[in-house]
Motif scaffolding. Structure first.
Motif, PDB file in Angstrom:
ATOM      1  N   ALA A 369       9.407   0.234   6.808  1.00 29.32           N
ATOM      2  CA  ALA A 369       7.971   0.533   6.759  1.00 29.32           C
ATOM      3  C   ALA A 369       7.587   1.193   5.442  1.00 29.32           C
ATOM      4  O   ALA A 369       6.544   0.875   4.861  1.00 29.32           O
ATOM      5  N   LEU A 370       8.421   2.106   4.961  1.00 32.40           N
ATOM      6  CA  LEU A 370       8.157   2.734   3.673  1.00 32.40           C
ATOM      7  C   LEU A 370       8.223   1.701   2.554  1.00 32.40           C
ATOM      8  O   LEU A 370       7.415   1.724   1.615  1.00 32.40           O
ATOM      9  N   TYR A 371       9.180   0.788   2.656  1.00 27.92           N
ATOM     10  CA  TYR A 371       9.267  -0.303   1.680  1.00 27.92           C
ATOM     11  C   TYR A 371       7.962  -1.101   1.672  1.00 27.92           C
ATOM     12  O   TYR A 371       7.415  -1.422   0.603  1.00 27.92           O
ATOM     13  N   PHE A 372       7.454  -1.424   2.850  1.00 21.48           N
ATOM     14  CA  PHE A 372       6.188  -2.160   2.934  1.00 21.48           C
ATOM     15  C   PHE A 372       5.057  -1.394   2.262  1.00 21.48           C
ATOM     16  O   PHE A 372       4.288  -1.965   1.469  1.00 21.48           O
ATOM     17  N   ARG A 373       4.942  -0.113   2.566  1.00 20.46           N
ATOM     18  CA  ARG A 373       3.815   0.648   2.039  1.00 20.46           C
ATOM     19  C   ARG A 373       3.873   0.778   0.520  1.00 20.46           C
ATOM     20  O   ARG A 373       2.843   0.651  -0.170  1.00 20.46           O
ATOM     21  N   ARG A 374       5.068   1.028  -0.020  1.00 21.34           N
ATOM     22  CA  ARG A 374       5.173   1.308  -1.458  1.00 21.34           C
ATOM     23  C   ARG A 374       5.343   0.049  -2.304  1.00 21.34           C
ATOM     24  O   ARG A 374       4.820  -0.018  -3.422  1.00 21.34           O
ATOM     25  N   GLU A 375       6.053  -0.938  -1.786  1.00 21.45           N
ATOM     26  CA  GLU A 375       6.378  -2.117  -2.593  1.00 21.45           C
ATOM     27  C   GLU A 375       5.469  -3.305  -2.331  1.00 21.45           C
ATOM     28  O   GLU A 375       5.434  -4.238  -3.126  1.00 21.45           O
ATOM     29  N   ILE A 376       4.738  -3.283  -1.223  1.00 27.55           N
ATOM     30  CA  ILE A 376       3.872  -4.418  -0.891  1.00 27.55           C
ATOM     31  C   ILE A 376       2.413  -3.977  -0.787  1.00 27.55           C
ATOM     32  O   ILE A 376       1.549  -4.473  -1.516  1.00 27.55           O
ATOM     33  N   LEU A 377       2.127  -3.018   0.093  1.00 29.29           N
ATOM     34  CA  LEU A 377       0.739  -2.634   0.342  1.00 29.29           C
ATOM     35  C   LEU A 377       0.091  -1.964  -0.864  1.00 29.29           C
ATOM     36  O   LEU A 377      -1.017  -2.331  -1.264  1.00 29.29           O
ATOM     37  N   ARG A 378       0.765  -0.977  -1.440  1.00 31.76           N
ATOM     38  CA  ARG A 378       0.167  -0.239  -2.568  1.00 31.76           C
ATOM     39  C   ARG A 378      -0.118  -1.151  -3.764  1.00 31.76           C
ATOM     40  O   ARG A 378      -1.244  -1.155  -4.288  1.00 31.76           O
ATOM     41  N   PRO A 379       0.834  -1.965  -4.242  1.00 24.18           N
ATOM     42  CA  PRO A 379       0.515  -2.849  -5.367  1.00 24.18           C
ATOM     43  C   PRO A 379      -0.589  -3.855  -5.035  1.00 24.18           C
ATOM     44  O   PRO A 379      -1.402  -4.195  -5.895  1.00 24.18           O
ATOM     45  N   PHE A 380      -0.611  -4.315  -3.783  1.00 22.43           N
ATOM     46  CA  PHE A 380      -1.627  -5.286  -3.370  1.00 22.43           C
ATOM     47  C   PHE A 380      -3.021  -4.669  -3.437  1.00 22.43           C
ATOM     48  O   PHE A 380      -3.953  -5.261  -3.990  1.00 22.43           O
ATOM     49  N   LEU A 381      -3.185  -3.478  -2.895  1.00 21.65           N
ATOM     50  CA  LEU A 381      -4.486  -2.812  -2.936  1.00 21.65           C
ATOM     51  C   LEU A 381      -4.895  -2.462  -4.361  1.00 21.65           C
ATOM     52  O   LEU A 381      -6.051  -2.656  -4.764  1.00 21.65           O
ATOM     53  N   ASP A 382      -3.950  -1.922  -5.120  1.00 27.25           N
ATOM     54  CA  ASP A 382      -4.262  -1.550  -6.504  1.00 27.25           C
ATOM     55  C   ASP A 382      -4.778  -2.747  -7.302  1.00 27.25           C
ATOM     56  O   ASP A 382      -5.703  -2.623  -8.118  1.00 27.25           O
ATOM     57  N   ARG A 383      -4.176  -3.899  -7.067  1.00 30.99           N
ATOM     58  CA  ARG A 383      -4.538  -5.113  -7.820  1.00 30.99           C
ATOM     59  C   ARG A 383      -6.035  -5.414  -7.709  1.00 30.99           C
ATOM     60  O   ARG A 383      -6.671  -5.804  -8.698  1.00 30.99           O
ATOM     61  N   TYR A 384      -6.593  -5.236  -6.527  1.00 32.72           N
ATOM     62  CA  TYR A 384      -7.983  -5.624  -6.301  1.00 32.72           C
ATOM     63  C   TYR A 384      -8.969  -4.468  -6.421  1.00 32.72           C
ATOM     64  O   TYR A 384     -10.172  -4.698  -6.578  1.00 32.72           O
TER      65      TYR A 384
END
Length: 652
Positions: A369-384
């Motif tokens: 879950a931490l991997y998801f939040r830091r490596e997937i969710l955070r970069p995805f949100l930042d991008r947009y």
């Protein structure tokens, strides 16, 4: 002298007819001035806080005002907004601790804390209309304006109006808004995608409620999820959810059995006072009431304007249908493969914002879950949402592969690997023994296996005593989909088919599909099919997993809807009939040394209400005399072959 004596006598006589003199009340005691020590309005001293908190009431287009909590990192300038709309109390969701720091007050449901705090986001949480601090009328999963909602307002318009107000009235923001949330809070970002506000740049629905009849909260393929009655009670009895569902037994199994039917239990709890409960009773089949609200259907007919990341939990015990259903509806619209994203994680409902290194007896390689939040969710949100943010290295599909316990980067779903492999629907046949095999059944073997289904002794969906639905250390509800299925496999009213020990890995990616040819001596029946990974008899380093029977995908189908989901019809007694229904999405490898198992049964109690096995107009009001034993036969013969169609991954 006589005359003088008469005067007092006259006074005495006259006085005898008069009322007694009134004694004035004593004067109230006088105390020294001693004023209240509580000021008329207290202003907290927050100079040391690392955030600024604003409680506001945002007006909607119909004049109703919605309570909204805005948390701004101190000193923020040009920061993006992360919005969550909720029926679960915005004040509580932003007050998980009494702290001067943003992290502790957000550390809990429904906040991806690391993303918000480390990303410098403005956090906004809003009560939906009719709940907690907001004005207006509450309607469960308030439908869009249309056949099911005659008013001009819905969650789409409320999202639009909220975002419009935020970008105009939060000067610290950069004018870009992302919306995200889990469960009901995940349903709301999907609603925001209908006629979205131009400032809405990205949406992340996690474990969303999408279709309450097909496979999310209220029904699964027509079978009613009666333990969710407590949720309806808690949500609708009062605006602030003060009234709580009460129990009468330590074991929910006993409470539901004593009531007899779900309708009767609802009557005993006063549920008929609640509008949504009355709607459930009125719509047990998949009619227009449910179809009109199904968000995969709604969004499939909408333009794809906002990038969306759908987050799905592989062992979601509440909303296991919705995220992948919306993905299937939206993906064909994504011509550039850059607007629709999917994450499949090894989690229970909502675990993606909690600790994710284990689920029940299962242990993974690190905190998924931490991997998801830091490596997937955070970069995805930042991008947009952030100006100048780098392009996120997020694949169209990030899928955790259970069994091998690794993340896979995939171009689409279902897909077994990044390139070079295919997903081929492959029958895994039931056979005499009872056995499972990839070879079709032979004519010289017994044609069926049978069992007796007794509504007086329904199969528990997990080991008893069964707790009410709940979260926290005292409850185990979130783990039931990974319970060991050995107890069920030993029951006489469960038929169990098992493969030989595997000598090579078997990988599946997608939805297994149950194909039963079955008969019942009754006139209605439920069919539960469970695809199971059986561990070796001993597992080095994890002795508790020796022989463990892990559900990979499982679901239920109510027989009365075999011919039509909209119209219930009796089942022909004693006649072998085909039943075909999809099981939840899986991304799993059955490893060498393991075996594949399929269990078939006719009850899953008390999560699902009992089928009386006698056709009645409404199972909600089945009488005690309607519940009857039935002989169930599962066929496995040429021309009447039962099987589970596996989405088998093959490589050249």
């Amino acid at each position: 002298m006589k005359e003088l004596k008469l005067v007092p006598l006259l006074v005495t006589v006259l006085g005898a007819g008069m009322p007694p003199a009134q004694t004035p009340p004593p004067a109230p005691p006088k105390y020294p001035a001693f004023p209240s020590e509580t000021p008329p309005r207290f202003e907290p001293a927050t100079e040391s806080f690392d955030y600024v908190k604003r409680d506001v009431m945002i007006p909607m287009r119909d004049g109703v005002k919605l309570h909204t909590v805005i948390l701004i990192p101190k000193g923020a300038r040009g920061a993006p907004i992360l919005l969550t709309r909720t029926p679960y109390d915005a004040r509580a969701l932003t007050s998980h601790a009494q702290s001067a720091h943003l992290g502790p007050i957000l550390n809990g449901y429904d906040n991806a804390t690391e993303v918000i705090v480390e990303g410098g986001y403005i956090r906004v949480v809003q009560d939906v209309r009719g709940k907690h601090g907001s004005e207006g009328d509450y309607v469960m999963n308030r439908p869009l304006h249309g056949p099911q909602n005659p008013t001009p307002v819905d969650h789409s318009t409320d999202s639009y109006d909220t975002i419009d107000w935020l970008v105009k009235n939060v000067p610290e923001s950069n004018g870009r808004v992302g919306i995200l949330g889990i469960s009901y809070d995940g349903f709301l970002p999907l609603m925001a995608l209908v006629n979205p506000h131009p400032a809405l740049k990205v949406a992340v629905p996690m474990n969303p409620m999408v279709d309450g009849w097909m496979g999310d909260d209220w029904f699964h393929n027509g079978a009613f999820r009666q333990q969710m009655m407590a949720y309806v009670y808690d949500q609708e009895a009062t605006a602030k959810s003060e009234a709580k569902w009460w129990t009468s037994h330590f074991d929910d199994y006993d409470m539901f059995m004593q009531a007899g039917s779900a309708g009767e239990l609802g009557r005993r709890h006063g549920l008929e006072q609640l509008g949504f409960w009355r709607k459930i009773l009125e719509h047990p089949a998949y009619d227009a009431f449910w179809r009109d609200q199904a968000l995969d259907r709604i969004l499939g007919a909408q333009p794809l304007a906002v990038p969306v990341m759908l987050v799905h939990s592989l062992w979601d015990q509440e909303d296991i249908y919705g995220a992948t259903a919306v993905y299937r509806a939206l993906e064909p619209k994504d011509a550039g493969n850059d607007k629709v994203f999917l994450v499949l994680g090894p989690w229970h409902h909502g675990q993606e914002i909690a600790e994710g290194s284990a689920l029940g007896a299962l242990k993974f390689n690190g905190d998924t879950a931490l991997y998801f939040r830091r490596e997937i969710l955070r970069p995805f949100l930042d991008r947009y949402l952030k100006e100048g943010a780098p392009t996120a290295d997020v694949p169209p599909v990030a899928a955790f592969e259970t069994g091998t316990n690794v993340w896979r980067r995939l171009p689409a779903w279902p897909a077994g690997c990044a390139s070079g492999c295919t997903v081929k629907p492959t029958p895994l046949y039931f056979a005499a023994g009872p056995k499972l095999a990839f070879d079709a059944p032979r004519a010289d073997e017994p044609a069926f296996d049978e069992y007796t289904s007794d509504p007086a002794k329904p199969v528990p969906f997990r080991a008893r005593p069964i707790q009410p639905i709940g979260y926290g250390d005292a409850f185990t509800w979130s783990r039931w989909l990974v319970d060991d299925q050995r107890e069920a496999s030993g029951r006489p009213d469960v038929v169990t088919f098992v493969s030989d020990t595997l000598t090579a890995p078997v990988k599946i990616s997608g939805q297994p599909v149950a194909n039963l040819v079955a008969s019942t001596s009754g006139t209605d029946s439920d069919w539960v099919v469970k695809l199971i990974d059986v561990n070796p008899d001993e597992v080095a380093g994890q002795p508790a997993l020796g022989g463990y029977q892990l559900m990979v995908a499982a679901d239920i189908f109510r027989g009365r809807y075999r011919e039509s989901l909209e119209t219930a019809r009796p089942v022909a007694a004693g006649e072998p009939l085909p039943y075909r229904f999809a099981l939840p999405t899986a991304n799993h490898v059955f490893l060498p040394g393991h075996r594949i198992m399929v269990q078939v049964q006719s009850s899953w109690f008390p999560l699902y209400d009992r089928n009386p096995q006698t056709f009645v107009p409404s199972i909600f009001w089945a009488k005690p005399s309607d519940y009857r034993k039935a002989t169930q036969r599962i066929y496995h013969a040429p021309g009447r072959a039962s099987f589970v169609e596996l989405p088998l991954v093959t490589t050249p």
